[in-house]
Write an enzyme that holds these catalytic residues in place. Sequence first.
Site: not given
Lengths: 498, 498
Positions: B172, B227-228, B231-232, B251, B291, B387
């Site tokens: 994606k 990603g975030s 979203g993750g 992650e 990250c 974060e």
Amino acid sequence: MSAESVWSLDPRTGERRGDAPVAVAAGPAAVDAAVRAAHAALPALADRARRSALLRAAAAQLQARSESLIAAADAETGLGTVRLTGELARTVFQLRYFADLVDRAADAGGFLDIRTDTADPGLTPPRPDLYRVQLPLGVVGVFAASNFPFAFSVPGGDTASALAAGCPVVVKAHPDHPETSELVAAALRAAAVGTGLPEGVIGLVHGFAAGPELVRHPLLSGVGFTGSSRGGRALFDLAVTRPRPIPFHGELGSVNPVLVTPAALAESAAAPEQLAAGLVGSFTLGMGQFCTKPGLVLLPAGPAGDACAKAVADATAQVPAGVLLDERMREAFLDGFAARAALSEVQTLAPAGAAGTAEAPLAVRAGVLSVPAEAALHGSHEQLLEECFGPTTVLVRYADAVEAVAVLGRMEGCLTATLHTTADDPDAPAWLGTLAAFAGRVLFGGWPTGVAVADAMQHGGPYPAATSSGTSVGGAAVQRWLRPVAFQSLPAQLHPQA
Amino acid sequence: MSAESVWSLDPRTGERRGDAPVAVAAGPAAVDAAVRAAHAALPALADRARRSALLRAAAAQLQARSESLIAAADAETGLGTVRLTGELARTVFQLRYFADLVDRAADAGGFLDIRTDTADPGLTPPRPDLYRVQLPLGVVGVFAASNFPFAFSVPGGDTASALAAGCPVVVKAHPDHPETSELVAAALRAAAVGTGLPEGVIGLVHGFAAGPELVRHPLLSGVGFTGSSRGGRALFDLAVTRPRPIPFHGELGSVNPVLVTPAALAESAAAPEQLAAGLVGSFTLGMGQFCTKPGLVLLPAGPAGDACAKAVADATAQVPAGVLLDERMREAFLDGFAARAALSEVQTLAPAGAAGTAEAPLAVRAGVLSVPAEAALHGSHEQLLEECFGPTTVLVRYADAVEAVAVLGRMEGCLTATLHTTADDPDAPAWLGTLAAFAGRVLFGGWPTGVAVADAMQHGGPYPAATSSGTSVGGAAVQRWLRPVAFQSLPAQLHPQA
């Protein structure tokens, strides 16, 4: 609200054993206390020599108490003292096997999986000095199985592998053997104390509600489960929807198909009868209450297959009636068999049914069904391709390889799949590949019941056989309870290998 | 309904690049087609020599096309050609690194993790001949990261490790670099065709809705995500609530705390300034869009810490303004900084803010905050321990070890944690243990940005840093895409080692 009593039941009669409950169901406070005690024991388990000593002491305690343990387990499960003696010996072996793995944990191939890299600033990207090692995950919850009161319960593979990893354990006892669970937990706690470890390294909780409570506990870091698809999935769902999801290693049951080729039947005049004897021994072992029970047998159509099927029917009729682990399982078995037998084109080769006696009013008889492959593939017949827990199997008679492949292609994930053919069968590699696509263990000949405790064992398989790629038996079982940490640029005097 | 267009955007201006969209968003049919093509390519990837050749050909293709790839990536991300040249070199190295691992897969320590047992009927339970090996899981879905258009995107570590394992991949694309994604996918497909493999080994889909569609696809067997957190977690939830749950290796970001001890500041007169220079270089690298960015620094109270803090403020003020990856990130960064700066007792040492120019109207400036540890521990100040993506960090000034431990005890799972102290600090082992309790990589000195591609690397950590115990960088990354199968009692001529 007073705590709910937990009674030990006699599976032969369904009646309560003794005049008093053997435990009380754990409410939220009791679950919390067990998990906190386990969490407090985490630092003490960091010492590998002590962990190994604990596992050996646990083995010795079980051996010393074997008579009372086996008596309690037989009274609660009806599995018989011969089988339970073997199961306890297996469990003792397993504890010592994991102790040996702890002793070798830091060696090459050991479960600490130590990886090192030396600094190389010339690479793209530059490489620092790295030391990667596996740390214990934290407190592990273990759900005991109904069908193995020792080997997959309080002192079983999940517990032994978690302790080997350095993880304290809280076991949710199975309601089919609460007294055995208490006796075993006392033995393990005695082993802990004798090794200078806190009793909290092994907790035990009873009662249905204690299960979800345990999985949801914020200090729990992983779960090992052996049981039904429905119960396992419900607990899996809880584990992965927590604010902090945790790994759930569940083993949820399996159909364990067996493919018999025409070549296998033709190998000798006695082959059909020999296969039948092996099959009946396997699917009725422990009254068919094995997660590795062969529940579906692809048998060629034609005379040799007919002879084999007849021998299966005859041998099944000779199997003594016996009791299942509890009344719920008995109902599910009898209902499941009857529902399958009622499907169109399904033939009852040996009828399962109630077979009560004065001593064991709840006893049942084993049964076998047969169906043409074409019928088994109907959408209406899906139940035939699903597990029916208890002493029964389904012979699926196939006309050709295309039909056999079609049935195997409908299999969901399985713990095992077995191929019976000749060693020189040119199709054997292709069949092995077909079986490996949906199973965790692929057998060439033999029968899937009986799972060796060994370095190369795999007990698990694609979902729904298991909810992870882990194994609950054998050396790799320890890996489920570890997580890697890399240490970067440690000075020489702080290096773990210094 | 016509397919939605996917445009490439200029992060410096927020405007569309070029006169035409670079792709169309994938609807359910397009996702299905990509997954089916990948699934059909599974048997072709079984040949390890071909897999290794594919990875080397992919590396060569990326090198051959590096100029156009870097130009497209810079135009879409604003990360600059120097950084992107390094990132592409890293990505090429990584593809070859995994090719080497494929070549050694069957060796001792190789990722096939071959385990064997010879039969021993005398054991309890008896042991059969066993051969355990790792098989590819199936089609893997990879979610490309915004911040690494090469190394954690279409040709990145998830893709390379999945292909190494024998798993076809459907990526994606990230909306921040659709054109780069298309160019890279074309390079990888050329590598596949050149190696005699079907193009379907690498699929590419665009568009927000394609993500959930991919994760839910029945033929998908695993997911890699960078990603975030939000979203993750949403995609993780989809993966684990499928009828057949699949592993989701996500992650999700990390605070990456750094503990500076008084001893580290006292090591030399220049130590405070040197630490400040290293820190500012690390937290502003790639405009803080790593990250592994150090987002919280525990710095002692007192004069040496004050000198370090002042040097951090001064060095931050010297950092050139730059653009973030997209406008949403820019808003989140500016809002996040302002919200933290507005908390009581928080001091702004260097103000983050908009710093637009004619060429880059969306540019921002890096910023630094400082807060006493006591205030950081207030429930109202929790945001400071979370974060904030972009070029900013928080200095937490602690009075003593108790305060430092209290702050570290509040950390959620992190990718990294860094200790700055002297090699002879008697507390160093205890600090390393404290940091390892919540991090996947623990650094002694240095800075966490920059992750080596190495056998002993761990890029991952306890939740929410990652959703599994896997690593997305380094040799162990391959293990995420494999599942074990044990073959029992294979005759000699069918044995894989024959």
